[in-house]
Each structure stands twice: as structure tokens, then as C-alpha cells.
Design a protein around this motif. Sequence first.
Motif, short mmCIF file in Angstrom:
data_model
loop_
_atom_site.label_atom_id
_atom_site.label_comp_id
_atom_site.label_asym_id
_atom_site.label_seq_id
_atom_site.Cartn_x
_atom_site.Cartn_y
_atom_site.Cartn_z
N LEU A 93 -2.69 2.33 3.22
CA LEU A 93 -1.80 1.05 3.10
C LEU A 93 -1.66 0.27 4.45
O LEU A 93 -0.56 -0.18 4.67
N ALA B 288 1.93 -1.23 9.01
CA ALA B 288 2.77 -1.33 7.85
C ALA B 288 4.09 -1.53 7.96
O ALA B 288 4.65 -1.35 9.33
N ALA C 112 0.61 -2.48 4.42
CA ALA C 112 1.61 -2.80 3.35
C ALA C 112 3.11 -2.93 3.58
O ALA C 112 3.46 -2.62 4.75
N ASP C 113 3.73 -3.66 2.65
CA ASP C 113 5.00 -4.14 2.97
C ASP C 113 6.06 -3.22 2.26
O ASP C 113 5.93 -3.09 0.77
#
Length: 160
Positions: free
Chosen positions: A18, A41, A21-22
Motif C-alpha cells: 500500500l 502512506a 496509499a492515501d
Amino acid sequence: MSIECETGEVVHLQVDTLEKADLKGYNLHRAILSGVNLRAANLQKADLRGAIFDDASLAEADLSESRMMNSWLRNADLTGAILTKARPIATDFDGANLTKANLEGADIAWASFKAANLCDANMLCKRLEEANFEGAFYNLRTLWPRGFDPSKKGAILVNS
């Protein structure tokens, strides 16, 4: 990765990374993210209570203002991670790498940092006296609150 939904149902996802990842504000309460790559992230203000991040990479991740009570980050890589104003109360950071991590304003009551690497970290945290630093490593560039002596809590000063 496993995520428990609000209904109590557990959702299993096959995820290895991830990275970047937001996940800002996500509810990852009791998520199992062991070994997952979460490098850089965005986990700002996320609900990470009871989540398991053992052996995960959270290097340069933004965990600021996240709720991390009773989470597991054993042997996790948190190099350069931002945990400002986070609440890792009673969180297990044993063996984690927190080199250059920023925990300024974080509430670390009852957290465990046994054998964690705190070199160059900003440890200007709340309730340090209640945390366990037995065998944690720090250097002269680690920032501590005025008057706090990490060696009295079992931390070890290293030359680096």
C-alpha cells in the motif's frame, strides 16, 4: 490483510503493498497489516486501534493524529515516520526502527519500546514516564523533553 467492518464482518484482502496509499481518516480498527509495505502512506487521523503492523514498512508514513491505542508494531520499520500528536497509548513498538521518526506531542503512555531504535528520533512526547524503554537504543541527536533521562528507563546510549 484483514479488516473488520462496522458490522463485525472480517474482510480479507490479498495485499502486499500500500506504498504511498492515501488512507487519511480510514477506519482500520483491528486491521491485520503484518509485513505490508506502507512506505510513505498517508494515515493521518486514521483509526488504527488494535491494528497489527508487525514487520510492516511504515517508513516515511504520515501517522499524525492517528488513534493507535493497543496496536502492534513489533519489528516494524518506522524510519522517518511522522507520528506527531498521534495516540499510540499501550502500543507495542518492541524491536521497531524509529530512526528519525517524529513523535512530538504523541501520547505514549504504557507504550513499549523494548530494543527499539530511537536514534535521531524526536521523542518530545507526552507521558514518557509511563512508557517502557528497556533496551531501546538512542543517540545524542535523539530529542527528549528537558529533565527526562532515558537511561533511567533502561534505554542505551549508542555512538552513531
